[in-house]
Design a protein around this motif. Structure first.
Motif, mmCIF file in Angstrom:
data_model
loop_
_atom_site.group_PDB
_atom_site.id
_atom_site.type_symbol
_atom_site.label_atom_id
_atom_site.label_comp_id
_atom_site.label_asym_id
_atom_site.label_seq_id
_atom_site.Cartn_x
_atom_site.Cartn_y
_atom_site.Cartn_z
ATOM 1 N N HIS A 148 -1.694 -29.983 188.271
ATOM 2 C CA HIS A 148 -2.009 -31.164 189.092
ATOM 3 C C HIS A 148 -2.561 -30.711 190.446
ATOM 4 C CE1 HIS A 148 1.493 -32.964 186.689
ATOM 5 N NE2 HIS A 148 0.403 -33.491 186.204
ATOM 6 N N TYR A 163 -0.462 -38.433 184.822
ATOM 7 C CA TYR A 163 0.539 -39.143 184.030
ATOM 8 C C TYR A 163 1.774 -39.295 184.908
ATOM 9 C CZ TYR A 163 -1.992 -38.730 179.658
ATOM 10 O OH TYR A 163 -2.922 -38.844 178.666
ATOM 11 N N PRO A 182 -8.669 -36.531 187.926
ATOM 12 C CA PRO A 182 -8.007 -37.365 186.904
ATOM 13 C C PRO A 182 -6.748 -37.996 187.499
ATOM 14 C CG PRO A 182 -8.387 -35.129 186.095
ATOM 15 C CD PRO A 182 -8.679 -35.112 187.548
ATOM 16 N N ILE A 183 -6.404 -39.173 187.013
ATOM 17 C CA ILE A 183 -5.164 -39.775 187.498
ATOM 18 C C ILE A 183 -4.005 -39.169 186.693
ATOM 19 C CG2 ILE A 183 -6.109 -41.882 188.485
ATOM 20 C CD1 ILE A 183 -5.531 -43.261 185.795
ATOM 21 N N GLY A 209 -9.675 -31.329 183.896
ATOM 22 C CA GLY A 209 -9.265 -30.104 183.214
ATOM 23 C C GLY A 209 -9.896 -30.070 181.823
ATOM 24 N N ASP A 235 -1.603 -42.642 186.244
ATOM 25 C CA ASP A 235 -1.868 -43.204 184.922
ATOM 26 C C ASP A 235 -0.505 -43.667 184.402
ATOM 27 O OD1 ASP A 235 -2.775 -43.665 182.386
ATOM 28 O OD2 ASP A 235 -3.612 -41.666 182.054
ATOM 29 N N HIS A 289 3.004 -30.239 188.842
ATOM 30 C CA HIS A 289 2.980 -28.800 188.590
ATOM 31 C C HIS A 289 1.658 -28.218 189.072
ATOM 32 C CE1 HIS A 289 0.333 -29.621 185.228
ATOM 33 N NE2 HIS A 289 1.226 -30.429 184.683
ATOM 34 N N TYR A 324 -11.665 -45.109 187.361
ATOM 35 C CA TYR A 324 -12.722 -44.567 188.224
ATOM 36 C C TYR A 324 -13.612 -45.708 188.715
ATOM 37 C CZ TYR A 324 -11.410 -40.146 185.946
ATOM 38 O OH TYR A 324 -10.732 -39.058 185.478
ATOM 39 N N TRP A 333 -4.336 -22.827 184.104
ATOM 40 C CA TRP A 333 -3.537 -21.732 184.662
ATOM 41 C C TRP A 333 -2.435 -21.347 183.699
ATOM 42 C CZ3 TRP A 333 -4.248 -19.090 189.221
ATOM 43 C CH2 TRP A 333 -5.245 -19.589 190.048
ATOM 44 N N ASP A 349 -8.766 -29.751 178.948
ATOM 45 C CA ASP A 349 -8.054 -30.466 177.887
ATOM 46 C C ASP A 349 -8.482 -31.925 177.762
ATOM 47 O OD1 ASP A 349 -6.864 -30.498 180.492
ATOM 48 O OD2 ASP A 349 -5.198 -31.654 179.671
HETATM 49 N N1 MSP Z 1 -3.615 -39.041 182.751
HETATM 50 C C1 MSP Z 1 -4.557 -38.122 182.198
HETATM 51 C C2 MSP Z 1 -5.883 -38.233 182.901
HETATM 52 C C3 MSP Z 1 -6.512 -39.584 182.873
HETATM 53 S S1 MSP Z 1 -7.981 -39.632 183.779
HETATM 54 C C4 MSP Z 1 -8.619 -41.128 183.501
HETATM 55 C C5 MSP Z 1 -4.012 -36.692 182.340
HETATM 56 N N2 MSP Z 1 -3.056 -36.519 183.228
HETATM 57 S S2 MSP Z 1 -2.262 -35.135 183.448
HETATM 58 O O1 MSP Z 1 -1.313 -35.435 184.472
HETATM 59 O O2 MSP Z 1 -1.740 -34.640 182.226
HETATM 60 O O3 MSP Z 1 -3.271 -34.062 183.917
HETATM 61 C C6 MSP Z 1 -3.875 -34.121 185.181
HETATM 62 C C7 MSP Z 1 -4.791 -32.933 185.397
HETATM 63 O O4 MSP Z 1 -4.035 -31.714 185.435
HETATM 64 C C8 MSP Z 1 -5.810 -32.744 184.272
HETATM 65 O O5 MSP Z 1 -7.082 -32.455 184.825
HETATM 66 C C9 MSP Z 1 -5.306 -31.533 183.525
HETATM 67 O O6 MSP Z 1 -6.336 -30.807 182.934
HETATM 68 C C10 MSP Z 1 -4.691 -30.728 184.652
HETATM 69 N N3 MSP Z 1 -3.763 -29.717 184.166
HETATM 70 C C11 MSP Z 1 -2.573 -29.906 183.535
HETATM 71 N N4 MSP Z 1 -2.019 -28.674 183.276
HETATM 72 C C12 MSP Z 1 -2.848 -27.691 183.704
HETATM 73 C C13 MSP Z 1 -2.750 -26.286 183.850
HETATM 74 N N5 MSP Z 1 -1.752 -25.568 183.380
HETATM 75 N N6 MSP Z 1 -3.747 -25.651 184.541
HETATM 76 C C14 MSP Z 1 -4.781 -26.349 185.135
HETATM 77 N N7 MSP Z 1 -4.880 -27.662 185.035
HETATM 78 C C15 MSP Z 1 -4.101 -28.345 184.083
HETATM 79 O O7 MSP Z 1 -4.505 -35.811 181.647
#
Ligand code: MSP
Length: 507
Positions: free
Chosen positions: A22, A13, A10-11, A262, A50, A19, A236, A294, A264
């Motif tokens: 990511h 935010y 995923p891209i 993820g 994103d 963290h 994508y 996690w 979510d």
């Molecule tokens: N921007 C959207 C994705 C758009 S894809 C077209 C997004 N970004 S995010 O930065 O919030 O999350 C990026 C990835 O990190 C996601 O796959 C999300 O599930 C993952 N995680 C964020 N917190 C997490 C944990 N605590 N543990 C594992 N992965 C989690 O969603």
């Protein structure tokens, strides 16, 4: 079937600070991409940032800067993270790039032309932190009467003119898709959740906003900007030029697409995304895999609690490959996992220092001291040597099957079973005693062990790419192409070792 595969993460935010979540999505996707290259697939791997939405506009307004300046600065932080994590990505896409904006507009136009989008008014709950619309039944009511999302974020009641995508018309097609392609959503437990959600009834989806400006203007009405998820998901396809009319060779990669996400954001990927594509008469991805979340020492990770795990701090303290190994080995891919320093240290000391590190250290030091650093020739394939060879072949065959099902931690276990067999072979043959009584046997044991260390270096490549290179360098292989084919063709016997050093430090 084409040998080209497109693997995506995923891209991120752009407004978040990197963290462990990511790092996890990225490292796991990197593992899959590297493993598939290793077995000879032509893999393209994309990540990126994103950058649109209300959250970013608000953050930029608060710092009194133009949103694009904030995006430029923050996107670079994620680009640096890909280097820190040693990701093998071929592309890093930003949703503020022209190619992305053009692709998102192309999809909008196709949906509009096919009468899949209509103008209406949205009234309902919206979460800025998730950039997601919610039905009241999917929210959690607080004691004070307000609502929160399952991810803990607040929601606000909004009312504004909006274009809607006719999502409700796609329920049947989506359910057919899940039924006819049982491997479309993985793992199976998550697939069932998705099916239940669709079966409970889909509402049309609001896909444009008018109350703020930081987004892609819809090509059919400049007063509206696209809903950030419709915008973001197209990244994508835009990374391989799928949403344009050019003759780009990258389009070939759209035949086998694997999205790792993820849990979510599974709904967006497994429901909205294929529905948008089907409605626009376009090809859908092949597979979507949702991994778990996690926690930190048993607690949910959250900015407000202040227990966010900074991957860079962990890497600086324990090492990158140690961190990658831990993330991939500790938790079955698809399950939730708990991060603790104690668990990380245990893995480093037992699996890396004791098992892998010691094997290389003891056997290669013996070659250094007793054979002037030249790896001897294998002269005999006795029963024990044959069984090691078989064990190594098992890693190749079963390993590939495991990764087809995304069972990363089981693949790693399999590699470690092999490592322990090689350790046992070395110990049981007692080369330190053999040296005095049977030189031929002694040399054969050293040569066989070195041969297996070479195989192990290839097996661990997707997990710990630097350590893999380091081991190959120790046994005189520099600039190897990382494929199982090269592994099978490369002979280490007769090679000169480079200066032996410890691969991992005990913590
Ligand atoms: N921007 C959207 C994705 C758009 S894809 C077209 C997004 N970004 S995010 O930065 O919030 O999350 C990026 C990835 O990190 C996601 O796959 C999300 O599930 C993952 N995680 C964020 N917190 C997490 C944990 N605590 N543990 C594992 N992965 C989690 O969603």
């Amino acid at each position: 079937m084409s040998n080209k595969y497109y693997i995506t993460t995923p891209i991120y935010y752009v407004n978040d600070k990197p963290h462990i979540g990511h790092a996890y999505t990225s490292v796991a996707t990197d593992f899959i991409a590297r493993f598939m290259s290793l077995r000879g697939n032509d893999v393209r791997f994309q990540t990126g940032t994103d950058e649109h939405g209300l959250k970013i506009q608000k953050a930029a307004d608060a710092s009194k800067i133009d949103p694009i300046h904030l995006c430029n600065k923050n996107s670079q932080i994620f680009r640096d993270l890909t280097v820190t994590l040693n990701l093998s990505n071929d592309d890093f896409i930003r949703t503020t790039e022209k190619r992305h904006i053009d692709g998102a507009s192309y999809l909008w136009n196709r949906l509009y032309e096919r009468d899949q989008i209509y103008l209406g008014e949205y009234t309902g709950w919206y979460s800025i932190s998730d950039e997601t619309f919610y039905n009241e039944k999917d929210l959690i009511k607080q004691d004070d009467g307000s609502y929160k999302t399952v991810t803990g974020g607040p929601v606000e009641w909004i009312k504004e003119k909006s274009y809607f995508f006719k999502l409700s018309e796609w329920s049947k097609k989506l359910l057919d898709l899940y039924k006819n392609n049982p491997n479309f959503v993985n793992p199976a437990s998550k697939r069932n959740e998705v099916i239940k959600f669709v079966e409970s009834g889909l509402n049309d989806l609001s896909v444009s906003r008018t109350s703020f400006k930081w987004g892609i203007k819809t090509p059919t009405d400049v007063d509206h900007i696209m809903y950030v998820w419709l915008d973001a998901l197209t990244c994508y396809a835009n990374g391989v030029d799928y949403l344009d009319d050019s003759k780009s060779h990258l389009k070939e990669y759209w035949k086998n697409v694997i999205h790792i996400v993820g849990k979510d954001i599974l709904r967006h990927h497994a429901i909205y995304w294929p529905a948008f594509l089907m409605a626009a008469d376009l090809d859908i991805p092949t597979k979507i895999f949702a991994h778990g979340w996690w926690t930190n020492e048993g607690n949910k990770i959250s900015k407000s609690i202040g227990n966010v795990i900074d991957p860079i701090e962990i890497i600086n303290e324990y090492g990158l490959d140690q961190f990658r190994y831990f993330l991939l080995r500790e938790v079955p891919f698809g399950n939730d996992g708990d991060f603790s320093k104690e668990a990380l240290i245990n893995r480093i000391n037992s699996d890396l220092v004791n098992d892998l590190g010691n094997l290389c250290q003891r056997s290669l030091t013996m070659i250094e001291k007793k054979r002037d650093s030249i790896i001897p020739m294998i002269t005999k394939y006795g029963e024990h040597e044959k069984s090691l060879k078989k064990s190594s072949e098992t890693v190749l065959i079963e390993g590939s099957e495991l990764i087809n099902e995304f069972r990363i931690h089981e693949y790693i276990k399999l590699v470690w079973v092999h490592i322990s067999r090689v350790n046992k072979y070395f110990n049981d043959n007692k080369p330190w005693e053999l040296e005095k009584i049977n030189e031929e046997e002694f040399l054969n044991v050293l040569a066989t062990t070195a041969e297996q260390i070479k195989n192990i270096a290839f097996f661990i490549n997707p997990i710990m790419p630097d350590t893999s290179k380091e081991i190959l360098k120790l046994i005189g292989i520099i600039d190897a192409s990382f494929t199982f084919d090269t592994m099978n063709r490369t002979n280490v016997n007769g090679n000169k070792l480079s200066k032996i050093k410890h691969l991992f430090k005990r913590v």
